[in-house]
Design a protein around this motif. Structure first.
Motif, short mmCIF file in Angstrom:
data_model
loop_
_atom_site.label_atom_id
_atom_site.label_comp_id
_atom_site.label_asym_id
_atom_site.label_seq_id
_atom_site.Cartn_x
_atom_site.Cartn_y
_atom_site.Cartn_z
N ASP A 47 -6.66 -1.21 0.36
CA ASP A 47 -6.13 0.15 0.30
C ASP A 47 -7.29 1.10 -0.01
O ASP A 47 -7.85 1.07 -1.11
N ARG B 163 1.51 8.12 -0.30
CA ARG B 163 1.13 9.13 -1.31
C ARG B 163 1.11 10.47 -0.61
O ARG B 163 0.05 11.04 -0.34
N HIS B 164 2.31 10.94 -0.31
CA HIS B 164 2.45 12.14 0.52
C HIS B 164 2.62 13.35 -0.39
O HIS B 164 3.69 13.59 -0.94
N VAL B 165 1.55 14.09 -0.59
CA VAL B 165 1.62 15.31 -1.41
C VAL B 165 0.75 16.39 -0.74
O VAL B 165 -0.41 16.57 -1.08
N PRO B 166 1.31 17.11 0.22
CA PRO B 166 0.51 18.14 0.89
C PRO B 166 0.08 19.23 -0.08
O PRO B 166 0.85 19.64 -0.96
N THR C 241 -2.73 13.27 3.11
CA THR C 241 -2.34 14.66 2.84
C THR C 241 -3.16 15.25 1.71
O THR C 241 -3.13 16.43 1.47
N HIS C 242 -3.88 14.39 0.99
CA HIS C 242 -4.75 14.92 -0.05
C HIS C 242 -5.94 14.00 -0.25
O HIS C 242 -5.92 12.85 0.21
N GLU D 63 -1.89 10.01 -9.68
CA GLU D 63 -1.35 9.43 -8.46
C GLU D 63 0.16 9.65 -8.45
O GLU D 63 0.82 9.47 -9.48
N PRO D 64 0.72 10.04 -7.30
CA PRO D 64 2.19 10.25 -7.29
C PRO D 64 2.93 8.94 -7.48
O PRO D 64 2.38 7.86 -7.21
N TYR E 36 -7.41 4.09 -0.75
CA TYR E 36 -7.15 5.12 -1.76
C TYR E 36 -7.99 4.90 -3.02
O TYR E 36 -8.47 5.85 -3.63
N ILE F 146 0.87 -1.19 0.00
CA ILE F 146 0.00 0.00 0.00
C ILE F 146 0.90 1.24 0.00
O ILE F 146 1.49 1.58 1.01
N PRO F 147 1.05 1.86 -1.16
CA PRO F 147 2.08 2.91 -1.29
C PRO F 147 1.79 4.16 -0.45
O PRO F 147 0.64 4.45 -0.12
N ILE G 159 -7.58 -0.74 6.44
CA ILE G 159 -6.24 -1.04 5.94
C ILE G 159 -5.47 -1.95 6.91
O ILE G 159 -4.56 -2.67 6.50
#
Lengths: 809, 246
Positions: B168, A260-263, B189-190, A272-273, B170, A257-258, B142
């Motif tokens: 997940d 995905r930190h993009v504030p 964070t988003h 998706e990053p 997401y 489960i990656p 999760i």
């Protein structure tokens, strides 16, 4: 009868030196350990209270001095031994206590757990202080030398711990400290000519810590820390850990489960990053290293954050990134075709990760042709360069959770002061942009304070209309402030409007903005940011500062507490809200400081008064009057407070000069303690009233000289190399610390003549005063600045001098 | 034999006592729940000018009254279940403060025919509340042990219209999309684009913002009928106006 005390002429100076060194190292280590398993501010509270073990020791020695003196050799060695085993044992037990600070205001039993932790951690400091206090009691004619050994030991401990923290994990340093305690037992045994069998006990103390299973010493962080929570996710694991004085850096991979930190990412962003690796500092403050395989299009999401704004105003700029970390802002600059990128990062462990272990993963970004990496502190770097940039970008350097809970209130930050913003603006090209991104907090705090700071900086640079130079935009969780040295042009404003419209970002401020343009996409209950920005940039700013329920006044280098937002007068209103609704609004840093101070004051009172009360019940009236004299209390409280106030204030001033907070503290603290030790040893050469007059005069002259000229001296040498700066700092500290080392042993020498049974008590009072003053100094600095602290310290020294002279007469 | 006679009586007395005790406990929980409901309704009224909700819908009140929160907390914590506070549930997670659950549910404006997605099942309490209000609830967790426990608990308590899966969050629950409402209790964070896509036009997403023990604000993501998306921040605390009120 080897237990019986003997008349040994030489005090165990080596043992005192070592026990002081390892006690100071233990204090630093405990702060690190509790920062890892709990949070830094709770670590501060716990360690502050634990240090009151010094006060408890003074009281204990006062009450039991006759019995202890009869068996001094044994008592001394036993206390060293007890320090050694309690240093490791008490921490292990404290770690088993199910204390959860987050529940303190929901669950009363948490206060009991906290009390139990205090009681456990007071013990090592209590035993350590007993050793030094006992030696003071038994070698009254060698007080100066004993105090010198104590200070010089502490100096060595401060230096050594900062060095070894790079090579050993905190749990191993705990073993080293316990073993060093065993060595101190041997030194004391030899000095006191005790039965050699004691050495066997010491050897066991040295060896046993290394035989303890690793699982016993494994740190057990709170399950509510972000790293602990992340590790609950399937297949997530810590792949490496790096220890250092700036924190324990954990590198975490989550293949299933990656991350995905993009504030601040726009809601309209469809992408998706790429894969990311997470970095946690002390199990908190997550940042990431993002995978980059050379295909710039995979980074297009970075055009959809609020921090991308300046790239849409400027064309292929030369960029300076402050706080480059894992490289997200560098990738953003690369995506926007920045011409040249200077990246500044203080944490060399993070730099090493991106440059070495994860160089392929990160696309080797720090070795690109147009990227120069500087491992330095941001202000120090800017102060030492004359280069100018089209864009200076300051990243989000703290986690949302810590920021929003107000946990940084006690942290000095020289990055967000008026002087810092002024420096950033001075390093911009004529048409350059300074861009600062912060988390959104409701009600707004840091973004508005930053805007007020920017306005003040522009005014200081001679700009008459700062409201024409600023724009502020926001997403639902970040706000970006852009500042120029020249007014924003119409063309630039049009670009800002287009950027925001495309990404559904809200305009909070630009010159000539109207209220209808605001609060459209990320709707707040009121137009907080627009109203705040407009008021702060108007002539009514002072009224707004006064009326607003949080402190928005700009931070300065003298009062560098940018994150101190609390206004005490509104605290009752917040607390009175039902169902704990006010709890999220409280700025916890300041509250914890006050709670710590109150606890420390209460315990100090108990430690100072209770033993005398117990002791004096058995004494005659004359003896009672002799003990409970105002001189002992006043003189040693004043000295404890004055020493800590001066030390703390000057450490702060030197941190700014030396740039690197950790090294600065190590250099300054070591210098202070070492030179104060020299002063202590030297002071015996002078006769009594003369010595105190010279000492106080010396302190006052040095401190006043530094108050007036230190900033000029720093300014002249700010661009010198590190070695020159360190040598200069030590030279500047020398005279001040040298004189500061004198009043305490002089006071004990006086007591040795007039009231020897109060020596241990005085030692305890001084210990309590030092702990309480360290907390009080931060509280004063938060509200009145470091200059006030120094002035207060000088008043304390003068008063102490007067008490001393009066007593001599 | 006389001993056996007494043993028989002793067992009867113990069983009877346990029955009476458990009945008493049930009554205690029932009255505690009523008291908590009154407290929540008062808080909702106090914060109405911020949340836009002066009172709770009677269906929400009914759901809060029906769902036994004490069965969603850890053994030993039952006595705290009807205090208006978050509680630990293990694995670094909490069961939210009842007031927050109430106001979040109210803001979702759940209709009896709605299909709802929850990201972050936790104890399953929020899913159980939603299951009383609507026909189908899909919940993603999760953390594997939590997902298993919640699935088991919800099944045992007969909340049969809730489906829980370990995945997940997401990417949402593509097979069951679109949803009328989405609750996201997992920190991010988003806002994940797949979740926005899986929200029906006119639908609403609620995201609590803040730490586990201190919810600071609720973020609503609203998708209009033309598909445009905007967010709205709701402060669940009565601490305004910010200036000029003193």
């Amino acid at each position: 009868m080897w237990l019986q005390g003997r008349s040994i002429n030489t005090p165990p100076l080596l043992a005192i030196f070592l026990i002081s060194a390892i006690t100071l190292a233990y204090e630093v280590l405990l702060t690190r350990l509790f920062s890892i398993i709990q949070w830094h501010h709770f670590a501060y509270m716990i360690i502050s209270i634990a240090l009151l073990g010094y006060g408890a020791s003074g009281s204990f020695l006062m009450v039991f001095q006759n019995r202890l003196k009869a068996y001094v050799s044994y008592s001394l060695t036993a206390n060293i031994f007890l320090f050694a085993i309690s240093s490791i044992g008490c921490f292990l037990m404290a770690q088993q206590i199910p204390f959860n600070p987050l529940e303190l205001f929901w669950d009363r039993s948490q206060w009991l757990w906290l009390l139990l932790i205090y009681l456990l951690l007071i013990l090592p400091f209590f035993f350590s202080a007993n050793c030094i206090g006992l030696v003071f009691l038994c070698y009254k004619n060698k007080i100066n030398r004993i105090y010198a050994a104590d200070l010089q030991g502490a100096a060595t401990g401060a230096l050594v711990v900062v060095i070894i923290i790079y090579w050993f994990f905190p749990s191993d340093i705990l073993r080293i400290i316990a073993s060093a305690g065993g060595v101190a037992v041997i030194l004391a045994t030899i000095n006191q000519k005790l039965n050699p069998k004691v050495i066997t006990l010491a050897l066991v103390t040295i060896i046993v810590p290394w035989l303890l299973p690793n699982s016993w010493l494994a740190l057990n962080p709170s399950e509510y820390k972000p790293l602990s929570q992340t590790l609950q996710i399937t297949d997530t694991k810590v792949v490496s850990e790096k220890n250092g004085p700036m924190g324990l850096l954990s590198v975490v991979e989550s293949p299933t489960i990656p991350f995905r930190h993009v504030p601040g990412l726009s809601l309209t962003n469809p992408l998706e990053p790429p894969q990311q690796i997470a970095l946690f500092s002390d199990g908190d403050g997550m940042s990431v290293i993002t995978q980059f395989k050379g295909d710039i299009s995979t980074l297009s999401y970075l055009a959809n954050t609020t921090s991308a704004l300046p790239y849409h105003v400027l064309h292929t700029p030369n960029v300076l990134i402050l706080g480059a970390g894992g490289g997200a802002d560098v990738l953003q600059a690369m995506y926007h075709q920045a011409n040249n990128i200077d990246a500044v990062e203080l944490n060399e462990q993070v730099v090493a990760l991106v440059k070495n272990e994860y160089s392929i993963f990160s696309g080797d970004i720090y070795n690109q042709n147009n990227v120069q990496l500087h491992t330095a502190e941001a202000r120090g770097f800017l102060a030492s360069t004359t280069q100018r940039y089209d864009l200076i970008q300051m990243a989000l350097m703290d986690s949302f959770a810590a920021s929003s809970a107000g946990l940084y209130a006690l942290n000095e930050s020289y990055l967000y002061t008026v002087e810092a913003i002024t420096l950033y603006l001075q390093r911009l090209t004529d048409d350059g942009v300074l861009s600062l991104t912060r988390w959104i907090k409701l009600p707004p705090r840091d973004t508005l304070k930053l805007l007020a700071t920017a306005k003040q900086a522009l005014l200081d640079l001679g700009v008459s209309n700062p409201e024409q130079h600023i724009a502020l935009i926001r997403s639902w969780n970040t706000a970006t402030l852009v500042i120029k040295r020249v007014p924003l042009s119409d063309n630039e404003i049009q670009k800002i409007l287009a950027f925001c419209k495309k990404r559904s970002f809200d305009l909070a401020y630009y010159p000539a903005i109207s209220s209808e343009e605001t609060n459209l996409y990320n709707v707040l209950p009121e137009r907080y940011y627009f109203d705040g920005a407009r008021a702060l940039l108007s002539s009514n700013a002072e009224q707004y500062f006064d009326d607003y329920k949080y402190n928005l006044k700009p931070a300065t280098d003298d009062k560098p507490y940018f994150f101190n937002f609390l206004k005490w007068q509104f605290l009752p209103e917040i607390i009175s809200l039902p169902a704990g609704q006010g709890l999220p609004l409280i700025e916890w840093g300041s509250i914890i400081l006050v709670i710590t101070l109150l606890q420390a004051l209460l315990l100090s009172l108990i430690f100072i008064l209770l033993p005398v009360w117990i002791y004096d019940r058995k004494q005659n009236k004359q003896a009672r009057e002799n003990h409970f004299n105002t001189f002992v209390i006043s003189y040693f409280i004043l000295l404890g407070a004055a020493f800590m106030f001066v030390e703390i204030a000057f450490i702060q001033k030197f941190i700014l000069f030396l740039s690197h907070p950790t090294y600065a503290i190590a250099v300054v603290l070591t210098g202070f303690l070492l030179f104060a030790g020299m002063g202590s040893a030297y002071s015996r050469k002078w006769t009594m009233p003369k010595a105190i007059k010279i000492a106080i005069a010396g302190i006052c002259i040095c401190a006043v000289f530094y108050l007036i000229f230190l900033s000029n001296i720093f300014h002249w040498f700010i661009s010198a190399n590190d070695i020159v700066k360190v040598v200069l700092s030590l030279l500047l500290i020398f005279p001040l610390a040298f004189f500061m080392g004198m009043p305490f042993p002089l006071g004990l020498n006086l007591l040795a003549k007039i009231s020897p049974e109060t020596i241990a008590w005085a030692w305890g009072i001084n210990g309590c005063a030092s702990v309480v003053s360290a907390i009080a100094a931060t509280l004063v600095a938060l509200n009145y600045g470091f200059t006030t602290i120094i002035i207060m310290a000088l008043v304390f020294y003068l008063l102490a001098g007067l008490f001393f002279i009066k007593k001599c007469q | 034999m006389i001993h056996l006679f007494y043993l028989d009586r002793v067992i009867t007395i113990i069983v009877l006592s346990l029955f009476i005790f458990s009945s008493a406990c049930a009554d205690d929980f029932s009255s505690a729940r009523k008291k908590l409901l009154t407290e929540i309704q008062l808080d909702v009224k106090r914060t109405g000018f911020l949340t836009g909700k002066d009172s709770l819908n009677s269906r929400v009140v009914d759901a809060l009254d029906k769902v036994p929160r004490h069965k969603f907390v850890r053994p030993g914590d039952e006595k705290y279940a009807y205090e208006n506070r978050p509680l630990r549930i293990g694995y670094g997670q909490t069961i939210s403060q009842p007031y927050i659950v109430a106001i979040m549910t109210e803001l979702l404006n759940v209709d009896a025919t709605d299909k709802i997605l929850e990201i972050g099942t936790g104890s399953g309490y929020q899913a159980a509340i939603l299951s009383v209000l609507t026909k189908s609830v899909f919940s993603i967790e999760i953390i594997e042990p939590l997902a298993k426990q919640a699935r088991l608990r919800l099944s045992r308590l007969n909340y049969d219209n809730v489906q829980v899966r370990m995945a997940d969050g997401y990417y949402g629950w593509e097979d069951e999309a679109p949803f009328d409402a989405i609750v996201v209790t997992a920190a991010a964070t988003h806002v994940p684009p797949p979740l926005v896509n899986q929200l029906k036009p006119g639908g609403i997403m609620v995201i609590p913002v803040g730490s586990q023990f201190l919810t600071q604000q609720l973020m609503l993501v609203e998708k209009s009928s033309d598909g445009t998306v905007r967010t709205r921040q709701v402060l669940p605390v009565s601490f305004v106006p910010l200036t000029g009120a003193h």
